[in-house]
Scaffold this active site. Structure first.
Site, mmCIF file in Angstrom:
data_model
loop_
_atom_site.group_PDB
_atom_site.id
_atom_site.type_symbol
_atom_site.label_atom_id
_atom_site.label_comp_id
_atom_site.label_asym_id
_atom_site.label_seq_id
_atom_site.Cartn_x
_atom_site.Cartn_y
_atom_site.Cartn_z
ATOM 1 N N LYS A 2 -5.754 94.541 42.734
ATOM 2 C CA LYS A 2 -6.037 94.178 41.341
ATOM 3 C C LYS A 2 -5.247 95.110 40.441
ATOM 4 C CE LYS A 2 -8.690 91.074 39.292
ATOM 5 N NZ LYS A 2 -8.892 89.686 39.749
ATOM 6 N N ASP A 50 -5.436 86.955 35.145
ATOM 7 C CA ASP A 50 -6.859 87.239 35.068
ATOM 8 C C ASP A 50 -7.211 87.216 33.582
ATOM 9 O OD1 ASP A 50 -9.132 88.294 37.033
ATOM 10 O OD2 ASP A 50 -9.354 89.453 35.201
#
Length: 444
Positions: free
Chosen positions: A125, A165
């Site tokens: 991430k 995201d």
């Protein structure tokens, strides 16, 4: 042998001021500790210590110039958590709340989520505390170029493949991919969520919501129930909620609630037409983060400052942000007779809320299982890029549905106890076993 309390105390000591990461780790470790203690190979290999420590965390400075000619400085990160089963894979988030602890929690969750898809993807991430809200297109372009100038040193199609995201949609992916191409002079599938004209996959924007509703459909079938006629409350009104509304409608359910930071909208007729779905996205792209205009346009009711979870519905789907549904919200939903809870955002419910649902025997789908449709379709985009080929929307949707059905099956296999299916335990054990076994077989 591991002791849960001792292990978690040590992990918290090593990762101070990272509550989201500790929360995510505890949820997984609680589910798998008996499996680990029952396997001497796992214990000897110190698998818990290794699987809760990222392979590497990368922090860098992002310098860019705003429209006034002033230099701005933001923090940039990439957490490459685990690549035992494939290249690191996980989104990039641009939001002022981004911290290293947040990204570690997301990368940790991503590792098991990607494992559940059965596709060869590790977990990672990244992101920045940059806030795109209120910024001009030119400012976002300059920021994305600067961010990618640093990030490109650490990623690649067989190393680390980021996606979008929160705060990072098709525009931002395009700007970052354009800079990657300038610097590397190559066309490779190093990012997913790309535009259809330059390597993207059909239905990628809708995929997380689609996948969640496919998972929900399997949950209700497991109870001998059907989606037809079910009323649903959805938090958020971006791509994830949009996809959930579309697929829920196709499956015969009716979404009656959407929400934003300003409150929630109750639409008795259902958020079930293309005009309404398109308007949701129009509102989301307006950078105002408000849902109130929806109520005015479509004759629905708006409840300012309220949360979606006070409405009596059959199914609740948190789709916005981590820990958005708390214990009080859970109690309200249960008191109102909620039958299913689908965690579509990453760790959308607090630990206390999850415990309340499970203790009340409410079927509860954790995000790492229910929202895996987004990364699954990203994995399918990677496959298409590798083959220099493009599948039709129908082909991608069919593959996505199969993946979500298989994830549900894995959760049942590992989580069924009597007449109740603990999807949290099932997802954690199924995701863990594949990663842990790969780590051991690779001789780490």
């Amino acid at each position: 042998m591991y002791n849960l309390n001792e292990f978690m105390a040590d992990l918290e000591k090593k990762n101070p001021a990272q509550p989201e990461f500790i929360q995510a780790a505890k949820e997984v470790v609680e589910s798998i500790i008996d499996i680990v203690n029952g396997n001497p190979v796992y214990v000897k290999a110190k698998i818990l210590e290794r699987i809760t420590e990222p392979d590497r965390t990368i922090s860098f400075k992002v310098e860019w110039e705003d429209d006034n000619g002033d230099v701005q400085v933001n923090k940039g990160y990439r957490v490459q958590f685990n690549n035992a089963i494939g290249p690191y894979k996980g989104g990039i988030r641009f939001h002022p709340s981004v911290t290293l602890g947040t990204l570690k929690f997301l990368g940790f969750e991503q590792t098991f989520k990607n494992s559940l898809t059965t596709l060869p993807m590790g977990g990672g991430k990244g992101g920045s505390d940059f806030n795109p809200k209120g910024r001009s297109d030119a400012e976002i372009l300059r920021f994305c170029r600067s961010f990618m100038t640093e990030l490109q040193k650490y990623i690649g199609p067989e190393t680390d493949v980021p996606a979008g995201d929160i705060g990072v949609g098709g525009r931002e992916i395009g700007y970052m991919y354009g800079q990657y191409k300038r610097l590397k002079d190559e066309n490779t599938g190093v990012l997913t969520g790309k535009g259809i004209k330059w390597g993207g996959s059909l239905i990628r924007p809708e995929a997380t919501g689609y996948g969640a509703m496919y998972f929900a459909d399997e949950m209700v079938k497991a109870k001998g129930d059907t989606m037809k006629g079910k009323t649903i409350a959805v938090s958020g009104f971006g791509n994830v909620a949009w996809g959930a509304c579309i697929k829920a409608t196709e499956l015969g359910a009716k979404v009656v609630v959407i929400s934003g930071p300003d409150g929630y909208v109750y639409d008795e007729k259902g958020v079930g037409t293309k005009e309404k779905w398109d308007y949701m996205i129009e509102l989301r792209n307006s950078n105002k983060d408000i849902v109130a205009p929806y109520a005015e346009k479509f004759g629905a009711k708006f409840f300012p400052g309220k949360k979606a979870w006070e409405v009596k519905v059959d199914m609740a789907c948190p789709c916005a942000f981590q820990n958005e549904l708390n214990l009080d919200d859970a109690k309200k939903l249960i008191a109102n007779g909620v039958k299913y809870v689908i965690e579509v955002s990453n760790m959308g419910c607090t630990a206390e809320a999850v415990t309340e649902f499970i203790n009340s025997k409410i079927p509860f789908a954790p995000g790492k299982a229910a929202n895996a449709g987004g990364v699954a379709t990203s994995g399918l985009e990677m496959s298409q890029n590798s083959m220099k080929y493009s599948w039709s929307a129908e082909e991608v949707d069919a593959k996505l549905k199969t993946i979500m059905i298989n994830i549900h099956g894995a959760c049942i296999k590992e989580g069924k106890s009597g007449d109740y299916i603990n999807y949290v335990k099932g997802a954690n054990i199924a995701g863990f076993k594949k990663v842990a076994d790969a780590m051991i077989e690779l001789g780490y």
